[in-house]
Design a protein around this motif. Sequence first.
Motif, PDB file in Angstrom:
ATOM      1  N   ASN A   1       0.643  -1.351   0.062  1.00 57.96           N
ATOM      2  CA  ASN A   1       0.002  -0.020  -0.025  1.00 57.96           C
ATOM      3  C   ASN A   1       0.767   1.239  -0.112  1.00 57.96           C
ATOM      4  OD1 ASN A   1      -2.926  -0.755   0.217  1.00 57.96           O
ATOM      5  ND2 ASN A   1      -1.854  -2.157   1.846  1.00 57.96           N
ATOM      6  N   LEU A   2       1.989   1.130   0.526  1.00 55.85           N
ATOM      7  CA  LEU A   2       2.828   2.405   0.614  1.00 55.85           C
ATOM      8  C   LEU A   2       4.221   2.149  -0.180  1.00 55.85           C
ATOM      9  CD1 LEU A   2       3.305   5.264   1.899  1.00 55.85           C
ATOM     10  CD2 LEU A   2       4.339   4.288   3.861  1.00 55.85           C
ATOM     11  N   GLN A   3       5.119   1.283   0.343  1.00 61.76           N
ATOM     12  CA  GLN A   3       6.418   0.986  -0.407  1.00 61.76           C
ATOM     13  C   GLN A   3       6.316   1.007  -1.972  1.00 61.76           C
ATOM     14  OE1 GLN A   3       9.129  -1.323   1.945  1.00 61.76           O
ATOM     15  NE2 GLN A   3      10.235  -1.843  -0.078  1.00 61.76           N
ATOM     16  N   ALA A   4       5.460   0.160  -2.466  1.00 58.39           N
ATOM     17  CA  ALA A   4       5.636  -0.131  -3.808  1.00 58.39           C
ATOM     18  C   ALA A   4       4.903   1.183  -4.732  1.00 58.39           C
ATOM     19  CB  ALA A   4       4.197  -1.268  -4.317  1.00 58.39           C
TER      20      ALA A   4
ATOM     21  N   VAL B   1      -1.851   9.835  -9.985  1.00 58.35           N
ATOM     22  CA  VAL B   1      -3.193   9.543  -9.171  1.00 58.35           C
ATOM     23  C   VAL B   1      -2.817   8.407  -8.312  1.00 58.35           C
ATOM     24  CG1 VAL B   1      -5.576   9.309  -9.077  1.00 58.35           C
ATOM     25  CG2 VAL B   1      -4.525  10.514 -10.966  1.00 58.35           C
ATOM     26  N   ASN B   2      -3.015   8.447  -6.995  1.00 56.40           N
ATOM     27  CA  ASN B   2      -2.893   7.420  -5.983  1.00 56.40           C
ATOM     28  C   ASN B   2      -3.999   7.025  -5.543  1.00 56.40           C
ATOM     29  OD1 ASN B   2       0.138   7.525  -6.096  1.00 56.40           O
ATOM     30  ND2 ASN B   2       0.166   9.092  -4.520  1.00 56.40           N
ATOM     31  N   VAL B   3      -4.519   5.687  -5.412  1.00 54.12           N
ATOM     32  CA  VAL B   3      -5.681   5.443  -4.627  1.00 54.12           C
ATOM     33  C   VAL B   3      -5.546   5.074  -3.313  1.00 54.12           C
ATOM     34  CG1 VAL B   3      -7.513   3.666  -5.071  1.00 54.12           C
ATOM     35  CG2 VAL B   3      -6.501   4.526  -6.907  1.00 54.12           C
ATOM     36  N   SER B   4      -6.126   5.970  -2.420  1.00 52.67           N
ATOM     37  CA  SER B   4      -5.979   5.778  -1.190  1.00 52.67           C
ATOM     38  C   SER B   4      -7.319   5.091  -0.610  1.00 52.67           C
ATOM     39  CB  SER B   4      -5.813   7.192  -0.340  1.00 52.67           C
ATOM     40  OG  SER B   4      -5.647   7.195   1.047  1.00 52.67           O
ATOM     41  N   SER B   5      -7.842   5.623   0.598  1.00 54.94           N
ATOM     42  CA  SER B   5      -8.961   5.207   1.323  1.00 54.94           C
ATOM     43  C   SER B   5      -9.383   5.799   2.545  1.00 54.94           C
ATOM     44  CB  SER B   5      -8.812   3.563   1.830  1.00 54.94           C
ATOM     45  OG  SER B   5      -9.814   3.388   2.545  1.00 54.94           O
ATOM     46  N   ILE B   6     -10.744   6.032   2.753  1.00 53.90           N
ATOM     47  CA  ILE B   6     -11.184   6.591   3.588  1.00 53.90           C
ATOM     48  C   ILE B   6     -10.907   6.196   5.135  1.00 53.90           C
ATOM     49  CG2 ILE B   6     -13.212   7.555   2.550  1.00 53.90           C
ATOM     50  CD1 ILE B   6     -15.107   5.499   4.189  1.00 53.90           C
ATOM     51  N   VAL B   7     -10.175   4.805   5.018  1.00 51.73           N
ATOM     52  CA  VAL B   7      -9.822   4.251   6.398  1.00 51.73           C
ATOM     53  C   VAL B   7      -8.466   4.953   6.883  1.00 51.73           C
ATOM     54  CG1 VAL B   7     -10.325   1.845   5.869  1.00 51.73           C
ATOM     55  CG2 VAL B   7      -7.962   2.695   5.632  1.00 51.73           C
ATOM     56  N   ALA B   8      -7.859   6.069   5.797  1.00 51.43           N
ATOM     57  CA  ALA B   8      -6.864   6.813   6.492  1.00 51.43           C
ATOM     58  C   ALA B   8      -7.097   7.756   7.610  1.00 51.43           C
ATOM     59  CB  ALA B   8      -6.348   7.740   5.434  1.00 51.43           C
TER      60      ALA B   8
ATOM     61  N   ALA C   1      -5.000   1.038   7.640  1.00 47.52           N
ATOM     62  CA  ALA C   1      -5.391   2.337   7.956  1.00 47.52           C
ATOM     63  C   ALA C   1      -4.003   3.277   7.966  1.00 47.52           C
ATOM     64  CB  ALA C   1      -6.137   2.464   9.314  1.00 47.52           C
ATOM     65  N   ILE C   2      -2.900   2.656   8.709  1.00 48.14           N
ATOM     66  CA  ILE C   2      -1.751   3.509   8.803  1.00 48.14           C
ATOM     67  C   ILE C   2      -1.049   3.644   7.609  1.00 48.14           C
ATOM     68  CG2 ILE C   2       0.554   2.969   9.665  1.00 48.14           C
ATOM     69  CD1 ILE C   2      -0.463   1.450  12.211  1.00 48.14           C
ATOM     70  N   ALA C   3      -1.169   2.433   6.748  1.00 53.56           N
ATOM     71  CA  ALA C   3      -0.566   2.743   5.540  1.00 53.56           C
ATOM     72  C   ALA C   3      -1.289   3.790   4.470  1.00 53.56           C
ATOM     73  CB  ALA C   3      -0.666   1.263   4.752  1.00 53.56           C
ATOM     74  N   LYS C   4      -2.562   3.697   4.433  1.00 54.37           N
ATOM     75  CA  LYS C   4      -3.224   4.647   3.635  1.00 54.37           C
ATOM     76  C   LYS C   4      -3.182   5.959   4.334  1.00 54.37           C
ATOM     77  CE  LYS C   4      -4.994   1.940   0.401  1.00 54.37           C
ATOM     78  NZ  LYS C   4      -4.689   2.005  -0.857  1.00 54.37           N
ATOM     79  N   ALA C   5      -3.003   6.286   5.603  1.00 54.65           N
ATOM     80  CA  ALA C   5      -2.811   7.421   6.082  1.00 54.65           C
ATOM     81  C   ALA C   5      -1.436   7.988   5.819  1.00 54.65           C
ATOM     82  CB  ALA C   5      -2.755   7.541   7.498  1.00 54.65           C
ATOM     83  N   ALA C   6      -0.376   7.111   5.768  1.00 56.80           N
ATOM     84  CA  ALA C   6       0.896   7.450   5.101  1.00 56.80           C
ATOM     85  C   ALA C   6       0.983   7.784   3.880  1.00 56.80           C
ATOM     86  CB  ALA C   6       1.874   6.514   5.488  1.00 56.80           C
ATOM     87  N   LEU C   7       0.057   7.092   3.191  1.00 55.74           N
ATOM     88  CA  LEU C   7       0.065   7.356   1.531  1.00 55.74           C
ATOM     89  C   LEU C   7      -0.611   8.796   1.536  1.00 55.74           C
ATOM     90  CD1 LEU C   7       0.220   6.559  -1.199  1.00 55.74           C
ATOM     91  CD2 LEU C   7      -2.309   5.374  -1.220  1.00 55.74           C
ATOM     92  N   ASP C   8      -1.729   9.108   2.245  1.00 53.91           N
ATOM     93  CA  ASP C   8      -2.151  10.626   1.994  1.00 53.91           C
ATOM     94  C   ASP C   8      -0.920  11.630   2.201  1.00 53.91           C
ATOM     95  OD1 ASP C   8      -4.514   9.349   1.398  1.00 53.91           O
ATOM     96  OD2 ASP C   8      -5.471  10.169   3.387  1.00 53.91           O
TER      97      ASP C   8
ATOM     98  N   THR D   1       1.329  11.705  -0.667  1.00 52.97           N
ATOM     99  CA  THR D   1       0.691  12.236  -1.869  1.00 52.97           C
ATOM    100  C   THR D   1       0.909  13.856  -1.780  1.00 52.97           C
ATOM    101  OG1 THR D   1      -0.892  10.648  -2.063  1.00 52.97           O
ATOM    102  CG2 THR D   1      -1.372  12.594  -3.072  1.00 52.97           C
ATOM    103  N   ARG D   2       0.619  14.167  -0.661  1.00 54.09           N
ATOM    104  CA  ARG D   2       0.604  15.865  -0.367  1.00 54.09           C
ATOM    105  C   ARG D   2       2.252  16.347  -0.503  1.00 54.09           C
ATOM    106  NH1 ARG D   2      -3.367  14.542   3.634  1.00 54.09           N
ATOM    107  NH2 ARG D   2      -1.583  13.899   5.314  1.00 54.09           N
ATOM    108  N   SER D   3       3.067  15.380  -0.044  1.00 50.58           N
ATOM    109  CA  SER D   3       4.361  15.803   0.079  1.00 50.58           C
ATOM    110  C   SER D   3       4.895  15.895  -1.354  1.00 50.58           C
ATOM    111  CB  SER D   3       5.219  14.952   0.994  1.00 50.58           C
ATOM    112  OG  SER D   3       4.638  15.189   2.345  1.00 50.58           O
TER     113      SER D   3
END
Length: 279
Positions: A121-124, A144-151, A163-170, A173-175
């Motif tokens: 979910n994140l490293q790849a 375009v990244n596909v995240s989730s509301i579980v973030a 949830a941790i992985a998707k929060a980190a992905l968000d 994405t911003r950074s």
Amino acid sequence: MPRFSGKTVIITGSSNGIGRSAALLFAQDGANVTITGRNAERLEETRHLILKSGVSESHLNSVVADVTTSDGQDLLVKSTLDKFGKIHILVNNAGAAVPDATGATGTDQSIDVYHKTLQINLQAVIEMTKKVKPHLMETKGEIVNVSSIVAGPQAQPDFMYYAIAKAALDQYTRSIAIDLIQYGIRVNSVSPGVVATGFTNAMGMPDQASQKFYNFMAAHKECIPALVAGQPEDIANIILFLADRKLSSYIIGQSIVADGGSTLVMGCQVHDIKQMMGL
């Protein structure tokens, strides 16, 4: 002229669900598309679906690969360049909530599950972004990244690693959106809520149980206020919008939430306030 004519897109996790739907829509809208997944049979189904819609074989590159491996990533990039010459769009869609083999949830999940969950979910995503960056710099492309509301910000005690992985992905994405816009590369993401895909099957849930899950969620307004589970094309259309610079050029580093209203409600809101007060 189709809006993605002459553009090349790589879509990870496109053998099923949201990725498959996005691949079909991109291809029908003129793009050269690299589809990929680990399951050769399901990937062939995606390929057949796209070709059946009238898209030429010359616009399609199908690659069986594991995007969590360096070799798989390299194969995706090289085969895309070999066939199409350039890369304009990267859709980091591959993701999964990895179940613990013992059935454990919450804090009882193993550290091995944690590592596998963050890897897909994140490293790849990080690795694919680094490898595609020079090519997107050349084309002034899109990610375009596909995240989730579980973030968040709601807690996810059962599948916290996901949830941790998707929060980190968000945050990633911003950074990178700010880091890469200086090179003309635009980065955004979409955060789906409940979408009826093979996601629950990958978690070990059989078809009948998955359908019961989606039916339950759609029938309860505290789960989905819109009272309907999302479909893959609902999210795929947002991916295409974010990849279309003519339509979304001034959107930088944002995540569009598509969840039927799920993140806007709290449990207490489904009850009538007058009944609560005895009125």
